[in-house]
Design an enzyme around this catalytic site. Sequence first.
Site: not given
Length: 483
Positions: A180, A255, A386
């Site tokens: 996906k 990840e 981030e």
Amino acid sequence: MELNNKSLFKEKCYVNGSWVESQSGDFLEVNNPATQEIIGKVPKFTKDETKKVIENANDAFQTWKNTTAKERSVILKKWGDLIVENVEDLAKIMTIEQGKPVAEAKGEILMGASYIEFYAEEAKRVYGDIIPDPRPGKRIVVIKQPVGVVGAITPWNFPNSMITRKCAAALAVGCTAVVKPASQTPYSALAVAELAHRAGFPKGVFNIITGSAKDIGLELTKNPMVRKISFTGSTEVGKILMEQSASTVKKVSMELGGHAPFIVFDDADLNEAVTGAMQSKFRNSGQTCICSNRIFVHEKVYDEFLEKFSAEVKKIKVGNGLDEGVVSGPLIDKSSLDKVIDHVQDAVNTGAKIAVGGDVHSLGGNFYQPTVLSHVTTKAKITFEETFGPVAPLYKFSNDEEVINLANDTPYGLASYFYSRDISRVWKIAEALEYGIVSINNGLPTIAEIPFGGVKESGMGREGSKYGLDDYLVIKYISMGGI
Ligand code: NAP
């Protein structure tokens, strides 16, 4: 979109060797982040449709797992070659849906193909073990086998290589895959599926479905036929997928997000450090998980580094990635832009100074000026979150211990960078940084041959290198007696 090979632009899902629409006719629109124009639409698959795709992939697994590594390698190599042959078209598709400049898109696609080439070879070396048995008349044999159907969920920032990095390893060892891709960048994924089809993968081995992330994600994680979830994306979503995968005790690799420190010591080659900071910060307009997000510079070289770095950042040409000479494209969407605006504003409110940029770009839309902030304090949000944008915050430090503590003071642990020429310091700092990747005097650490991955909340598992195969294999111990 002007393509040499128009059949690479697909608006259907690739399922069991065929191109299909959703049963309901529902779809998702995809837009160009540089112009906000709608490029097209892709099917919105439901949970039930996803279940059917998984069943097909499981059927295909029964045969694919019994092919030889050599047979699989031949098809994989063809797939990689077709990607390289079609790099121009694939890059155009990527730029239009993702925004990165065409040259950068080509770089990603060739990197994507290099994972396929690597794993086409490496899967021939899935060796087992024969362990000396201390018991008379017995033998211990260890073999490695493909884990089964893999569910892969990938992000928009690397629409090609995050798919090939996972699937090359998975398919090479005999797994089948249901992928996906991110809803913002499905066309790069579907083009890669068209090339997989031409390369000759048997039906059901490689599948790409688009639609609601929540519905597809739920089915992929809860369905017992899926034996492995490989995810690249935010830490927040990674945690949800881990929880959902627990009910069927799947193997998972994650990840996730990063918050890379980039450290410039006083013995560094400053010109090299500036080059490395440019590469690690501004690639993909700052939207990579290994982008440096905190630049720590020793007080003795701070002013000189700031001046040299700022001069380079001012040269960055921002614009539509299809235009000649552009090196920095738009941010992917409005919420990404809003986060960047917020991080810069908050940094300034807490004491930072703007050295370069610091505002939305005159091009409007999702464009933001490449920005350098000096004298950033540890009170600023950017110190802990981030940013995922073209903002480089600079911090001053005075000794090694202080900077190691600052660098490690985050739940993330993906990539880290530092510049030094002192061999003793190089070892000490490399060992002290709590990161899966430590890049010394090098702003671009990623290639197919390295084990890419993080520690702490940046995830688990490795992609690339011989270690990347382990995530798609299970170990079987065969005990033999009566000898
Ligand atoms: P994201 O929001 O986590 O989305 C990534 C993928 O997950 C997309 O396909 C998304 O689908 C899907 N998704 C979202 N919610 C889901 C759910 N509840 N269940 C199942 N799937 C779900 O991340 P992003 O904003 O696209 O990507 C940026 C993040 O990825 C950053 O944090 C970056 O650091 C990280 N990243 C990490 C690496 C690495 O290797 N460590 C590499 C690249 C990026 P939709 O698009 O349909 O929402």
